[in-house]
Enzyme design. Sequence first.
Site, short mmCIF file in Angstrom:
data_model
loop_
_atom_site.label_atom_id
_atom_site.label_comp_id
_atom_site.label_asym_id
_atom_site.label_seq_id
_atom_site.Cartn_x
_atom_site.Cartn_y
_atom_site.Cartn_z
CE LYS A 272 -3.97 -2.07 2.36
NZ LYS A 272 -4.83 -1.96 3.56
CE1 TYR B 166 -9.26 -2.75 -0.73
CE2 TYR B 166 -8.46 -1.05 -2.20
CZ TYR B 166 -8.21 -2.06 -1.31
OH TYR B 166 -6.92 -2.40 -0.99
CG PHE C 131 -13.81 1.31 5.93
CD1 PHE C 131 -13.26 0.75 4.77
CD2 PHE C 131 -14.58 0.48 6.74
CE1 PHE C 131 -13.46 -0.57 4.43
CE2 PHE C 131 -14.79 -0.85 6.42
CZ PHE C 131 -14.23 -1.37 5.25
NE ARG D 19 -6.86 -13.07 5.28
CZ ARG D 19 -7.09 -11.78 5.05
NH1 ARG D 19 -6.70 -11.22 3.93
NH2 ARG D 19 -7.72 -11.05 5.95
CB THR E 178 -6.56 -5.46 10.25
OG1 THR E 178 -6.99 -6.49 9.35
CG2 THR E 178 -6.79 -4.11 9.63
NE ARG F 85 -2.17 -5.69 7.43
CZ ARG F 85 -3.20 -6.39 6.98
NH1 ARG F 85 -3.71 -7.37 7.70
NH2 ARG F 85 -3.72 -6.10 5.81
CG ASN G 114 -3.43 -2.38 6.93
OD1 ASN G 114 -3.11 -2.34 5.74
ND2 ASN G 114 -4.64 -2.69 7.34
CG HIS H 123 -5.49 -6.08 -0.27
ND1 HIS H 123 -6.76 -6.03 0.27
CD2 HIS H 123 -5.55 -6.97 -1.30
CE1 HIS H 123 -7.55 -6.85 -0.43
NE2 HIS H 123 -6.84 -7.43 -1.38
CD GLU I 87 -8.70 -9.39 -3.73
OE1 GLU I 87 -7.57 -9.81 -3.37
OE2 GLU I 87 -9.52 -8.92 -2.92
#
Length: 140
Positions: A11, A51, A59, A87, A93, A104, A114, A117, A128
């Site tokens: 990100k 998204y 959000f 993950r 998160t 993270r 964070n 993704h 995706e």
Amino acid sequence: MTVERTLSIIKPDATRRNITGKINTVFEVGGLRVVGQKRIQLTTKQAGAFYEVHKDRPFYNELVTFMTSAPVVVQVLEGENAVARHRELMGATNPEEAAEGTVRKLYAQSIGENSVHGSDSLENAEREIAFFFAETEILP
């Protein structure tokens, strides 16, 4: 164990700090392999479409604004049970709740910023990946 592919996005908070290599080291040492990768600047339209599942959540607009604030690195990771493994390596998160050694815990600045993704299911990973990559751009 099954070899899978998953989508990973590094990100804007991480690309701004020039830590994409450090993040990918966590993934690679953790058993995942980068088989497709691009550094891109998302448009509002692209981020909104990606998204869209969160469109009705409070959000959503903030997320779209954040994801378009700087370049991101979109990538396809491959490995044994890649969705779950990715993950696990990303961590919770909330960086305060993330396990030691996870991306993270190491690099996230907040719940919102964070750093990464990751797809949350094999079905979403396929969708995706197809959003960002043509099959010819993924090289095992």
